[in-house]
Design a protein around this motif. Structure first.
Motif, PDB file in Angstrom:
ATOM      1  N   GLY A   1       0.814  -1.214   0.000  1.00  0.00           N
ATOM      2  CA  GLY A   1       0.000   0.000   0.000  1.00  0.00           C
ATOM      3  C   GLY A   1       0.846   1.262   0.000  1.00  0.00           C
ATOM      4  O   GLY A   1       0.528   2.233  -0.690  1.00  0.00           O
TER       5      GLY A   1
ATOM      6  N   TRP B   1       2.400   1.541  -3.528  1.00  0.00           N
ATOM      7  CA  TRP B   1       1.373   1.914  -4.505  1.00  0.00           C
ATOM      8  C   TRP B   1       0.976   3.375  -4.321  1.00  0.00           C
ATOM      9  O   TRP B   1       0.791   4.099  -5.286  1.00  0.00           O
TER      10      TRP B   1
ATOM     11  N   LEU C   1      -4.751   3.919  -6.907  1.00  0.00           N
ATOM     12  CA  LEU C   1      -5.142   3.216  -5.681  1.00  0.00           C
ATOM     13  C   LEU C   1      -6.508   3.695  -5.213  1.00  0.00           C
ATOM     14  O   LEU C   1      -7.363   2.891  -4.842  1.00  0.00           O
TER      15      LEU C   1
ATOM     16  N   VAL D   1      -9.173   2.174  -7.498  1.00  0.00           N
ATOM     17  CA  VAL D   1      -9.406   0.754  -7.227  1.00  0.00           C
ATOM     18  C   VAL D   1     -10.216   0.592  -5.947  1.00  0.00           C
ATOM     19  O   VAL D   1     -11.132  -0.225  -5.879  1.00  0.00           O
ATOM     20  N   GLN D   2      -9.893   1.379  -4.931  1.00  0.00           N
ATOM     21  CA  GLN D   2     -10.646   1.302  -3.683  1.00  0.00           C
ATOM     22  C   GLN D   2     -12.086   1.741  -3.881  1.00  0.00           C
ATOM     23  O   GLN D   2     -13.002   1.200  -3.263  1.00  0.00           O
TER      24      GLN D   2
ATOM     25  N   LEU E   1     -14.319  -1.163  -5.464  1.00  0.00           N
ATOM     26  CA  LEU E   1     -14.625  -2.346  -4.664  1.00  0.00           C
ATOM     27  C   LEU E   1     -15.690  -2.055  -3.617  1.00  0.00           C
ATOM     28  O   LEU E   1     -15.843  -0.928  -3.160  1.00  0.00           O
TER      29      LEU E   1
ATOM     30  N   ARG F   1     -13.089  -4.364   0.164  1.00  0.00           N
ATOM     31  CA  ARG F   1     -11.992  -3.401   0.313  1.00  0.00           C
ATOM     32  C   ARG F   1     -11.317  -3.561   1.671  1.00  0.00           C
ATOM     33  O   ARG F   1     -10.103  -3.488   1.790  1.00  0.00           O
TER      34      ARG F   1
ATOM     35  N   ALA G   1      -9.946  -8.208   1.723  1.00  0.00           N
ATOM     36  CA  ALA G   1      -8.950  -8.687   0.759  1.00  0.00           C
ATOM     37  C   ALA G   1      -7.938  -7.614   0.398  1.00  0.00           C
ATOM     38  O   ALA G   1      -6.729  -7.831   0.487  1.00  0.00           O
ATOM     39  N   LEU G   2      -8.411  -6.454   0.007  1.00  0.00           N
ATOM     40  CA  LEU G   2      -7.485  -5.395  -0.403  1.00  0.00           C
ATOM     41  C   LEU G   2      -6.715  -4.858   0.793  1.00  0.00           C
ATOM     42  O   LEU G   2      -5.522  -4.567   0.682  1.00  0.00           O
TER      43      LEU G   2
ATOM     44  N   ALA H   1      -3.928  -7.326   1.488  1.00  0.00           N
ATOM     45  CA  ALA H   1      -2.903  -7.283   0.443  1.00  0.00           C
ATOM     46  C   ALA H   1      -2.071  -6.018   0.521  1.00  0.00           C
ATOM     47  O   ALA H   1      -0.861  -6.046   0.268  1.00  0.00           O
ATOM     48  N   LEU H   2      -2.680  -4.899   0.878  1.00  0.00           N
ATOM     49  CA  LEU H   2      -1.941  -3.640   0.943  1.00  0.00           C
ATOM     50  C   LEU H   2      -0.994  -3.580   2.133  1.00  0.00           C
ATOM     51  O   LEU H   2      -0.061  -2.788   2.146  1.00  0.00           O
TER      52      LEU H   2
END
Length: 96
Positions: free
Chosen positions: A40, A43, A51, A54-55, A58, A63, A66-67, A70-71
């Protein structure tokens, strides 16, 4: 055509992982302890508008789960895994 594209993405991800290793290494030496950059943070530094878009695409639950997970993950291992996957997808077939 696809093999070339996959290999290009794989090599670019490998270059990104190498750059992230160098940056994290310099930051770790300066701090005197192990420091890694989260995906994160990287990015946000490279493309903050993408970013945010994308947020926005979702759902809030996806958000946050999963995101969000991952971030928070370290950048280097994720880029190495991404590079390996794309390089395997782009490898040439051996003729028997």
């Amino acid at each position: 055509m696809f093999r070339f594209t996959f290999r290009l993405i794989g090599y670019l991800a490998l270059v990104g992982a190498f750059i992230a290793i160098v940056v994290d290494g310099a930051r770790s030496i300066a701090a005197g302890r192990l420091v890694y950059s989260a995906l994160g943070d990287a990015w946000t530094y490279l493309a903050p508008r993408s970013l945010a878009s994308v947020q926005a695409m979702l759902s809030p639950s996806l958000r946050d789960t999963a995101l969000g997970t991952a971030l928070l993950a370290p950048t280097v291992p994720l880029l190495i895994v991404l590079a390996v996957v794309f390089l395997l997808l782009g490898r040439s077939r051996h003729r028997a």
